[in-house]
Every structure is written in C-alpha cells, then in structure tokens.
Design a protein around this motif. Structure first.
Motif, short mmCIF file in Angstrom:
data_model
loop_
_atom_site.label_atom_id
_atom_site.label_comp_id
_atom_site.label_asym_id
_atom_site.label_seq_id
_atom_site.Cartn_x
_atom_site.Cartn_y
_atom_site.Cartn_z
N SER A 219 0.82 -1.21 0.00
CA SER A 219 0.00 0.00 0.00
C SER A 219 0.85 1.26 0.00
CB SER A 219 -0.95 -0.01 1.20
OG SER A 219 -0.22 -0.10 2.42
N ASP A 220 2.02 1.23 0.68
CA ASP A 220 2.88 2.41 0.70
C ASP A 220 3.37 2.74 -0.71
OD1 ASP A 220 2.54 2.61 3.39
OD2 ASP A 220 4.49 1.72 3.92
N ALA A 221 3.81 1.70 -1.43
CA ALA A 221 4.30 1.92 -2.80
C ALA A 221 3.17 2.37 -3.72
CB ALA A 221 4.93 0.64 -3.33
N ILE A 222 1.97 1.82 -3.52
CA ILE A 222 0.82 2.24 -4.33
C ILE A 222 0.49 3.70 -4.05
CG2 ILE A 222 -1.65 1.89 -4.73
CD1 ILE A 222 -1.17 -1.10 -4.23
N GLY A 223 0.53 4.08 -2.77
CA GLY A 223 0.28 5.48 -2.42
C GLY A 223 1.29 6.41 -3.07
N GLN A 224 2.55 6.00 -3.11
CA GLN A 224 3.58 6.82 -3.75
C GLN A 224 3.31 6.96 -5.24
OE1 GLN A 224 5.87 8.45 -2.05
NE2 GLN A 224 6.71 9.38 -3.91
N MET A 225 2.86 5.87 -5.88
CA MET A 225 2.51 5.95 -7.31
C MET A 225 1.35 6.92 -7.53
SD MET A 225 2.73 2.05 -8.82
CE MET A 225 2.24 2.66 -10.43
N LEU A 226 0.33 6.82 -6.70
CA LEU A 226 -0.82 7.72 -6.84
C LEU A 226 -0.39 9.18 -6.69
CD1 LEU A 226 -3.51 5.74 -4.80
CD2 LEU A 226 -3.40 6.00 -7.27
#
Length: 326
Positions: free
Chosen positions: A50-57
């Motif tokens: 989720s942290d990496a997904i948040g960074q992508m968003l």
C-alpha cells in the motif's frame, strides 16, 4: 479537587471535539474530488504494498497529500487487498473511489482479435506484438492448433498463457464439431476434420457458402476424385508464413504433401487455423450433387454438378478477370 476535575473534563471534551473535527476533515479529504482533469490510466505491478501504491498515486497526480492513503486505510478498514493491474481512473475521482476500484479489481479489459484463416506463424506474431502482454512464448506451432476468436486479457498477462488459451479453445471447438458431425461424412479422425475445415476456411469468405463448399469436397472424396484446391497448393509452395503469390501451371504440377492436384485425398495437414464456423461446416456439409466451384466475380463462387457446366463457369470467370486488367 472539583476545579481540577472540571478542568480535566473540559480538556477531554475539547480534545474529543478536536479529534472529531480532524477525523471529519480527513474523511472529507478522502471523499473530496481528486485533482485529475481527465481520465487517466495507472498500472500497478504485482507485489506492490500500500505504501508503494500510495507513492505511485502521488507521483502520477491522483492525490496531492502523501499521507492520505495511509489515513484512508486506517479509517476505513477494508479486508480486501489493493489489487494489481491496469486501471482507468475517471476524471476527478476521489481517493475513496480509487481505492474501491483497486479493491474490486475493475481493471482495463484489453482485446486480442484473431481473424479466421491465419497461419499459426501469423497468429503468434499477433500475440507477440499485442500491447500489454509480457513474457516469452513458443517460436512456432503446428497449423490448426490455435482457435481464431476475440480474447480478453489484462496488461501484464503472459504471452505463453494466451497461447495456451488459444490452444485449449481449439481443442474444445474441434471436439465439439467432431462429436456433432454427420456420421456419414467420410472423415476418420478429428484431425481429418480439422484439415478439411482449414481448406473450407481458405476457399471462401462468404459465410453462406461454407457448408456447400464442404459438400463439394466430401462428394469428391467419396468418388475418389482429387480435391484440386488452390489454397493447398499455395501452402505447399510458400509454407506457413502467410506469403501469397499467383499460382502458375508449374506450381500446380509441383508435387508437395499439400498439392491436391497431384495427390488424392486430403493434404498432409491443415493449411490454416479455421474458425468455429468452418469446423462445423466440415462436420455437417450440405447435401448436394456439386462437384466443382469457381469464383463468380462477386466474392462468391459458381457451383456445378458436371464438368461441362463447370467449364462454362470457368470461362465466365476468365472473362471477368480479363475485363479487370488495365
């Protein structure tokens, strides 16, 4: 003591009110329309947390506050994981809407359309160049092992798995055609039905003619006549790469395992990958007395029961060809 308790109680009430205000504000931020001005696509690879997904968003402009995704996952404890894949996010989508889309796995659906009548080499080229597919696959496959259809897939799907889907679909379609065949048809194996279907597929693009052309070939097989199919000769000359040429008398006289002018019976193997309709036409040919057909100039064919009638149809076709030459 009472005064101290009153102060502490007041502080707790104030803190609670402040916390409620903060939570409502964060909730509002989660539900607030996002910053994107138009629909945008994002691809989330497998294995991202989720942290990496948040960074992508954040980096791709779907959210403006880096802590917002963590806050959303803490406030809205949803057991569903964020799923990988390619997503088309609507313009102005809120973080709440984006998370729901990722949890539901509402990914972009891609389509690979495989036309009837292609060789296996041509179909493999389509799979190899299909946008979004990944990984290696077979360099070559036998003719008649891949079913032409439209296949849905997602970005990141494997090419080898797509090939397997086409192979499985062909096996199922061939089995269905074989099991529903007219038992009087002189075909001994599903493989022979496949070969005949491949010839029908290459002989006509007119759907209404498939069963009739099948009937012609079946009639000739029963009588021991050579099938004399030009597409089989062409395949024997140029192979399965999909090349084409105008057949010459020398080509018709050149003996290959696919030359149905020089050899009796079916050719050595399929000459293309037939679709479901051609497979069913081979399984259920039209009952007819026709033994010949030739192009009629309209995209279809003129059929004949006798050689004399066929020769007249051929003469008409030659005249049409002549009139078309500059």
């Amino acid at each position: 003591m009472l005064r101290l308790l009153s102060i502490l109680l007041g502080a707790l009430v104030f803190t609670g009110a402040l916390l409620a205000f903060a939570l409502n504000w964060v909730q509002g931020e989660i539900d607030r329309p996002g910053p994107t001005q138009g629909a945008k696509v994002i691809y989330i690879p497998r294995g991202l947390g989720s942290d990496a997904i948040g960074q992508m968003l954040l980096e791709q402009g779907f959210i403006e506050k880096p802590w917002l995704l963590m806050a959303a996952t803490q406030l809205r404890r949803d057991p569903r994981a964020l799923r990988s894949g390619e997503y088309e996010i609507p313009a102005g989508a809120s973080l709440a809407a984006i998370l729901e889309q990722l949890r539901a796995g509402k990914t972009v659906v891609r389509r690979l359309t495989v036309p009837e009548g292609l060789t296996s080499a041509q179909i493999l080229d389509l799979i190899r160049t299909a946008d979004g597919l990944e990984g290696g696959m077979a360099d070559s496959l036998p003719e008649g092992t891949l079913l032409p259809e439209t296949y849905h897939y997602q970005r990141g799907d494997r090419r080898a798995e797509m090939v397997k889907r086409l192979q499985t679909a062909m096996q199922a379609a061939l089995s269905e055609a074989w099991n529903s065949r007219n038992l009087s048809v002189p075909l001994r194996t599903p493989e022979e039905l496949l070969v005949l279907a491949s010839m029908i597929e290459k002989e006509t693009g007119v759907a209404a003619e498939r069963e009739r052309i099948s009937g012609v070939f079946i009639n000739r097989l029963r009588k021991g006549m050579k099938l004399q199919s030009d597409p089989t000769v062409l395949y024997g000359v140029v192979g399965g790469g999909g090349a084409t040429k105008t057949l010459t008398r020398a080509d018709l006289d050149t003996d290959t395992p696919w030359n149905t002018y020089t050899r009796a019976g079916l050719p050595a193997g399929p000459i293309t990958n037939p679709g479901r309709a051609a497979l069913m036409a081979a399984a259920k040919p039209m009952v007819t007395e026709d033994l010949y057909f030739v192009a009629d100039g309209t995209g279809g064919h003129a059929f004949a029961k006798t050689l004399d009638e066929h020769n007249r149809n051929v003469a008409k076709w030659r005249q049409i060809e002549k009139s078309r030459k500059p």
